[in-house]
Design a protein around this motif. Structure first.
Motif, PDB file in Angstrom:
ATOM      1  N   ASP A 105       0.810  -1.208   0.000  1.00 61.72           N
ATOM      2  CA  ASP A 105       0.000   0.000   0.000  1.00 61.72           C
ATOM      3  C   ASP A 105       0.848   1.264   0.000  1.00 61.72           C
ATOM      4  OD1 ASP A 105      -2.254  -1.366  -0.195  1.00 61.72           O
ATOM      5  OD2 ASP A 105      -2.834  -1.260   1.923  1.00 61.72           O
ATOM      6  N   GLU A 106       2.015   1.186   0.721  1.00 67.57           N
ATOM      7  CA  GLU A 106       2.885   2.366   0.737  1.00 67.57           C
ATOM      8  C   GLU A 106       3.391   2.669  -0.670  1.00 67.57           C
ATOM      9  OE1 GLU A 106       4.920   0.268   3.904  1.00 67.57           O
ATOM     10  OE2 GLU A 106       2.707   0.149   3.905  1.00 67.57           O
ATOM     11  N   GLU A 107       3.779   1.636  -1.343  1.00 68.90           N
ATOM     12  CA  GLU A 107       4.297   1.837  -2.705  1.00 68.90           C
ATOM     13  C   GLU A 107       3.215   2.444  -3.595  1.00 68.90           C
ATOM     14  OE1 GLU A 107       7.705  -1.598  -3.275  1.00 68.90           O
ATOM     15  OE2 GLU A 107       5.580  -2.137  -3.336  1.00 68.90           O
ATOM     16  N   LYS A 108       1.997   1.941  -3.405  1.00 73.73           N
ATOM     17  CA  LYS A 108       0.883   2.499  -4.167  1.00 73.73           C
ATOM     18  C   LYS A 108       0.753   3.992  -3.915  1.00 73.73           C
ATOM     19  CE  LYS A 108      -2.337  -1.331  -4.758  1.00 73.73           C
ATOM     20  NZ  LYS A 108      -3.566  -1.938  -4.240  1.00 73.73           N
ATOM     21  N   GLU A 109       0.873   4.320  -2.625  1.00 79.27           N
ATOM     22  CA  GLU A 109       0.749   5.723  -2.219  1.00 79.27           C
ATOM     23  C   GLU A 109       1.803   6.571  -2.931  1.00 79.27           C
ATOM     24  OE1 GLU A 109      -1.722   6.666  -0.162  1.00 79.27           O
ATOM     25  OE2 GLU A 109      -1.120   8.767  -0.346  1.00 79.27           O
ATOM     26  N   THR A 110       3.034   6.077  -2.946  1.00 81.98           N
ATOM     27  CA  THR A 110       4.110   6.832  -3.608  1.00 81.98           C
ATOM     28  C   THR A 110       3.820   7.004  -5.092  1.00 81.98           C
ATOM     29  OG1 THR A 110       5.275   4.883  -2.864  1.00 81.98           O
ATOM     30  CG2 THR A 110       6.484   6.970  -2.728  1.00 81.98           C
ATOM     31  N   ILE A 111       3.386   5.887  -5.712  1.00 78.68           N
ATOM     32  CA  ILE A 111       3.108   5.968  -7.144  1.00 78.68           C
ATOM     33  C   ILE A 111       2.016   7.004  -7.404  1.00 78.68           C
ATOM     34  CG2 ILE A 111       2.130   4.701  -9.093  1.00 78.68           C
ATOM     35  CD1 ILE A 111       3.484   2.210  -7.984  1.00 78.68           C
ATOM     36  N   PHE A 112       0.982   6.927  -6.565  1.00 82.59           N
ATOM     37  CA  PHE A 112      -0.141   7.843  -6.730  1.00 82.59           C
ATOM     38  C   PHE A 112       0.307   9.292  -6.639  1.00 82.59           C
ATOM     39  CE2 PHE A 112      -3.522  10.261  -4.483  1.00 82.59           C
ATOM     40  CZ  PHE A 112      -4.481  10.244  -5.474  1.00 82.59           C
ATOM     41  N   LYS A 113       1.100   9.565  -5.570  1.00 75.53           N
ATOM     42  CA  LYS A 113       1.546  10.941  -5.372  1.00 75.53           C
ATOM     43  C   LYS A 113       2.426  11.407  -6.512  1.00 75.53           C
ATOM     44  CE  LYS A 113       1.060  11.491  -0.422  1.00 75.53           C
ATOM     45  NZ  LYS A 113       1.674  11.076   0.829  1.00 75.53           N
ATOM     46  N   ARG A 121      -0.455  18.556 -10.284  1.00 76.63           N
ATOM     47  CA  ARG A 121      -1.714  18.698  -9.553  1.00 76.63           C
ATOM     48  C   ARG A 121      -1.514  18.273  -8.098  1.00 76.63           C
ATOM     49  NH1 ARG A 121      -6.539  17.844 -12.572  1.00 76.63           N
ATOM     50  NH2 ARG A 121      -6.192  18.461 -14.718  1.00 76.63           N
ATOM     51  N   ASP A 122      -2.440  18.648  -7.270  1.00 72.42           N
ATOM     52  CA  ASP A 122      -2.393  18.214  -5.875  1.00 72.42           C
ATOM     53  C   ASP A 122      -3.030  16.843  -5.757  1.00 72.42           C
ATOM     54  OD1 ASP A 122      -2.369  17.889  -3.214  1.00 72.42           O
ATOM     55  OD2 ASP A 122      -3.984  19.346  -2.807  1.00 72.42           O
ATOM     56  N   PRO A 123      -2.256  15.838  -5.304  1.00 70.27           N
ATOM     57  CA  PRO A 123      -2.799  14.476  -5.247  1.00 70.27           C
ATOM     58  C   PRO A 123      -4.044  14.369  -4.386  1.00 70.27           C
ATOM     59  CG  PRO A 123      -0.444  14.499  -4.791  1.00 70.27           C
ATOM     60  CD  PRO A 123      -0.876  15.914  -4.867  1.00 70.27           C
ATOM     61  N   GLU A 124      -4.159  15.198  -3.322  1.00 68.83           N
ATOM     62  CA  GLU A 124      -5.268  15.033  -2.405  1.00 68.83           C
ATOM     63  C   GLU A 124      -6.613  15.306  -3.069  1.00 68.83           C
ATOM     64  OE1 GLU A 124      -4.902  13.500   0.392  1.00 68.83           O
ATOM     65  OE2 GLU A 124      -2.797  13.459  -0.214  1.00 68.83           O
ATOM     66  N   THR A 125      -6.650  16.169  -4.102  1.00 69.11           N
ATOM     67  CA  THR A 125      -7.921  16.451  -4.774  1.00 69.11           C
ATOM     68  C   THR A 125      -8.377  15.250  -5.597  1.00 69.11           C
ATOM     69  OG1 THR A 125      -6.812  17.387  -6.678  1.00 69.11           O
ATOM     70  CG2 THR A 125      -7.496  18.936  -4.938  1.00 69.11           C
ATOM     71  N   LYS A 126      -7.420  14.387  -5.948  1.00 66.86           N
ATOM     72  CA  LYS A 126      -7.754  13.241  -6.803  1.00 66.86           C
ATOM     73  C   LYS A 126      -7.880  11.946  -6.007  1.00 66.86           C
ATOM     74  CE  LYS A 126      -7.404  15.543 -10.706  1.00 66.86           C
ATOM     75  NZ  LYS A 126      -8.552  15.695 -11.617  1.00 66.86           N
ATOM     76  N   ARG A 127      -7.964  12.048  -4.680  1.00 66.22           N
ATOM     77  CA  ARG A 127      -7.979  10.871  -3.817  1.00 66.22           C
ATOM     78  C   ARG A 127      -9.045   9.867  -4.240  1.00 66.22           C
ATOM     79  NH1 ARG A 127      -4.328   8.403  -0.981  1.00 66.22           N
ATOM     80  NH2 ARG A 127      -3.533  10.378  -0.202  1.00 66.22           N
ATOM     81  N   LYS A 128     -10.166  10.336  -4.783  1.00 65.69           N
ATOM     82  CA  LYS A 128     -11.254   9.452  -5.205  1.00 65.69           C
ATOM     83  C   LYS A 128     -10.811   8.484  -6.301  1.00 65.69           C
ATOM     84  CE  LYS A 128     -15.345  12.266  -4.345  1.00 65.69           C
ATOM     85  NZ  LYS A 128     -16.155  13.282  -5.036  1.00 65.69           N
ATOM     86  N   LYS A 136      -3.298   3.105 -13.868  1.00 63.28           N
ATOM     87  CA  LYS A 136      -2.874   3.815 -15.069  1.00 63.28           C
ATOM     88  C   LYS A 136      -1.365   4.046 -15.049  1.00 63.28           C
ATOM     89  CE  LYS A 136      -4.580   7.657 -17.843  1.00 63.28           C
ATOM     90  NZ  LYS A 136      -5.188   9.007 -17.754  1.00 63.28           N
ATOM     91  N   ALA A 137      -0.893   4.440 -13.861  1.00 63.69           N
ATOM     92  CA  ALA A 137       0.535   4.720 -13.740  1.00 63.69           C
ATOM     93  C   ALA A 137       1.360   3.468 -14.021  1.00 63.69           C
ATOM     94  CB  ALA A 137       0.832   5.236 -12.336  1.00 63.69           C
TER      95      ALA A 137
END
Lengths: 433, 310
Positions: A105-113, A121-128, A136-137
């Motif tokens: 999950d941590e790795e996912k978080e890093t990829i997402f950010k 963009r700010d990742p927090e706005t795209k949390r959904k 996609k990444a």
């Protein structure tokens, strides 16, 4: 030429010893009938060559299917060859599956950010859209990796993909692969090329050699041809044995007992003789259902007439000779007289007719296979193989018919020449007939 | 002479009746029925059996069949939409006769020629050539030869059509050659043997001794006398034609009797198989009879000893 007279002294000349016993001595070792025939047969070059060909074909027919890694009825499957695009797709899938399975999950978080930060963009706005974004990444990352990978790396990934997912590598029957023989392929013969395309290269099986190719169901023709040769020879021999047993028994009874027995037996032969063999064989096989035994039986049961006639004629000739009279005077029974005294004297003729009936039976078996009365699938005889090959002759696979045809012609030729040679050797009177 | 011919004809008729009887009873043993379509119900099959008289006792069926055959009726084809078998055979006969006759002609002419040339020039090229042809004739199955002809002359060289077409004489060539080739082989072999034997006989020696030219000896004395026994080759040649016609007709798509019979075998059409078998046997017996009679006319010794047996 000068002739030295001085060397011829008187001492050199002596009287030969006069010995009455020596006069009677036979210098040449005495030859039995069979030894004599063998000597004559050995002089016949065609017959000797034929014997070697028959031996060779029989040996290959016996060991060919044994050394072959395939069986006569097994379909050979070939691993599917992927195009570059398919490979790339599979490699992409591999990378993704692997990453998704192992990712924390941590790795996912890093990829997402990282993904949204790269886009500014700010990742927090795209949390959904968290899951979709991660996917996609990873996909984009995999795509980049695959595009930059060369063919070897892709192949490596493909192998790992199937290993990793535990999926079966897709396979398909390797049908109608043309013949390829190591060595000969360099000469342009049996090189596995059809219509200018090397089929082996195409299928990615360059390490394999199907010496005679494969048939329409992907069975190895080399195994099938030699297995078929074995069956054909077996049918030939079996039919010859039936021929021999029925013909000799029938003929010797007719000849020995003579009179009314002879007339009745010969009339029966005359009637059977007037039915075309095709008709009898066809009906017999239809009744008995096609199979190894029934085919041999049908052929054997139609071929014994000539044997019976020859044996009868010979026994008629022999039975009035003194040795028969002598044996009978000593109280020999009829059956013993026939078995021990008459048949050995007809042996030469019997062997000749039997030798000729082997190729005849092989011929007939092939003929029957061709009109649809052959061995049931997946069994193979040379006739069945030729029939199968003929169906595909015009479809562009001539080797399927040519190879078994060549074998049967060679076998028939050798058997016929051998039988001819044997006839000349055993019965010199018949030479050149 | 007439007595001899009548006797031969009588034997022929008796043989024929025996053959029909044997064939009829053998066919009763055949597994499989002509009505084996899955669409038919048991009752329908029963009705069909009743309609075709298959339910009657065997002797009744046999007598009915025999009396019909005498009237030239071979029964009705069960598969081919109820066409009488006789009509089927007569319809297919011309094609078989056309190709078979042509083959017999080619085979006899070339065979006699090769055999004579070989015997006249022993140990020459032509002699070895003829011996090779004769050996190959018994070693290469007819359908292999036919297929090779098709592949080479039809597909590779594109000289002649490979499929029989009614009205196209060029399409007869390949099947006729394929059928003729075993006949060439056997005729050539027989003619050669016969001539060689005649050349060693006393009357040829006499003809030479009295100063006849080689030409006169060969044409007037040798070949003429050799031709007599060669007539007997016709018998085996007919068997070859009968057997060969089935495969050759199949290869070249000739709508003849051989094809009819093979189709009959594959569809279990009893009356068609029986009809073809009887037709073949009749043909063979008639030819044997003709050979016997001709032989009896030519060679009086045969008449006395009671018929030539192959």
């Amino acid at each position: 030429m000068t002739f030295n007279k001085k060397k011829l002294t008187k001492e050199l000349f002596e009287f030969a010893p006069v010995d009455a016993t020596l006069k009677e001595k036979i210098n040449k070792p005495s030859l039995s009938f069979w030894k004599d025939a063998w000597l004559r047969l050995k002089e016949n070059k065609a017959a000797v060559l034929s014997i070697w060909i028959i031996i060779l074909l029989t040996i290959i027919a016996i060991i060919g299917p044994i050394i072959s890694p395939y069986t006569y009825k097994e379909t050979i499957y070939i691993d599917k060859q992927f195009t570059l695009e398919e490979k790339q797709d599979l490699a992409k899938e591999y990378i993704m599956v692997q990453i998704i399975d192992e990712i924390t999950d941590e790795e996912k978080e890093t990829i997402f950010k990282k993904y949204w930060e790269d886009k500014g963009r700010d990742p927090e706005t795209k949390r959904k859209q968290f899951d979709r974004t991660v996917e996609k990444a990873i996909k984009e990352n995999a795509h980049d990796k695959v595009i930059s990978a060369d063919e070897n790396e892709l192949d490596q990934m493909l192998v790992e993909y199937f290993k990793y997912t535990g999926k079966e590598w897709p396979r398909s029957p390797g049908n109608t692969i043309p013949p390829r023989v190591p060595g000969l392929e360099k000469l342009g013969l049996f090189d596995g090329v059809r219509d200018g395309i090397n089929v082996y290269q195409d299928l990615g099986i360059e390490d394999k050699y199907f010496w005679f190719g494969t048939d329409e169901l992907g069975r190895d023709l080399f195994t099938r041809v030699w297995y078929g040769t074995r069956i054909s020879i077996f049918i030939g021999l079996l039919a010859a044995v039936i021929d021999l047993l029925v013909g000799v028994t029938y003929g010797s009874c007719a000849g020995y007992f003579g009179g009314k027995v002879d007339i009745v037996l010969m009339r029966i032969i005359e009637v059977i003789w007037s039915i075309p063999v095709l008709v009898i064989v066809t009906i017999l096989i239809l009744i008995l259902e096609p199979g190894l035994m029934s085919i041999a039986l049908a052929i054997g049961l139609t071929g014994w007439m000539s044997m019976a006639r020859i044996v009868r004629a010979q026994i008629l000739k022999l039975k009035n000779q003194e040795f028969v009279l002598a044996a009978r005077t000593l109280g020999t029974s009829s059956s013993r007289l026939i078995m021990k005294h008459l048949i050995p004297n007809v042996m030469g003729q019997i062997i000749i007719v039997t030798t000729f009936s082997v190729p005849n039976a092989i011929f007939y078996e092939a003929f029957l296979a061709f009109i649809g009365l052959g061995l049931p699938a997946p069994q193979a005889s040379l006739g069945v193989l030729i029939n199968e090959g003929y169906q595909l002759l015009r479809a562009g696979y001539p080797y399927l018919m040519i190879i078994p045809s060549t074998v049967i012609c060679l076998l028939m030729l050798a058997l016929n020449l051998f039988a001819n040679g044997l006839r000349d050797a055993l019965d010199p009177k018949l030479r050149n007939k | 002479m007439i007595k001899y011919i009548l006797e031969r004809i009588m034997i022929g008729i008796v043989t024929m009746i025996l053959i029909i009887t044997i064939n009829f009873f053998l066919l009763q043993l055949l597994p499989g029925s002509p009505f084996n379509s899955e669409k038919l119900t048991t009752e329908q099959i029963e009705m069909l059996n009743e309609a075709y008289g298959f339910n009657d006792p065997l002797p009744v069926q046999y007598v009915r069949y025999l009396s019909k055959i005498v009237q030239g009726d071979f029964g009705i084809s069960i598969i081919n939409t109820n066409i009488p078998v006789a009509d089927l055979i007569y319809g297919k006969l011309p094609h078989t006769i056309k190709v078979g006759g042509l083959a017999l002609l080619i085979g006899a002419v070339i065979g006699l020629f090769l055999g004579s040339v070989a015997a006249l020039n022993r140990n020459s090229f032509w002699d070895y050539f003829t011996i090779t042809v004769a050996i190959l004739g018994v070693s290469i199955p007819g359908f292999v030869f036919g297929a090779v002809l098709q592949l080479f002359f039809g597909l590779k060289l594109d000289l002649v059509p490979i499929i029989y077409k009614i009205g196209d004489p060029r399409s007869f060539i390949l099947p006729a050659v394929a059928l003729a080739y075993p006949i060439i082989a056997s005729t050539a072999r027989y003619m050669r043997t016969e001539l060689v034997e005649i050349f060693n006989s006393d009357y040829i020696l006499l003809a030479r001794a009295k100063g006849l030219t080689r030409r006169a000896v060969v044409y007037k004395h040798a070949i003429r006398n050799a031709l007599i026994p060669v007539i007997t080759v016709l018998g085996p040649a007919t068997i070859v034609l009968i057997g060969g016609s089935t495969v050759i007709e199949r290869i070249f798509g000739i709508p003849g009797i051989g094809n009819l019979m093979v189709d009959g075998i594959n569809t279990r059409d009893h009356f068609v198989i029986l009809g073809c078998a009887i037709f073949y046997s009749l043909l063979f017996i008639v030819i044997l009879l003709i050979i016997d009679v001709i032989y009896g006319v030519i060679d009086p010794r045969i008449r006395v000893s009671g018929g030539m047996k192959n």
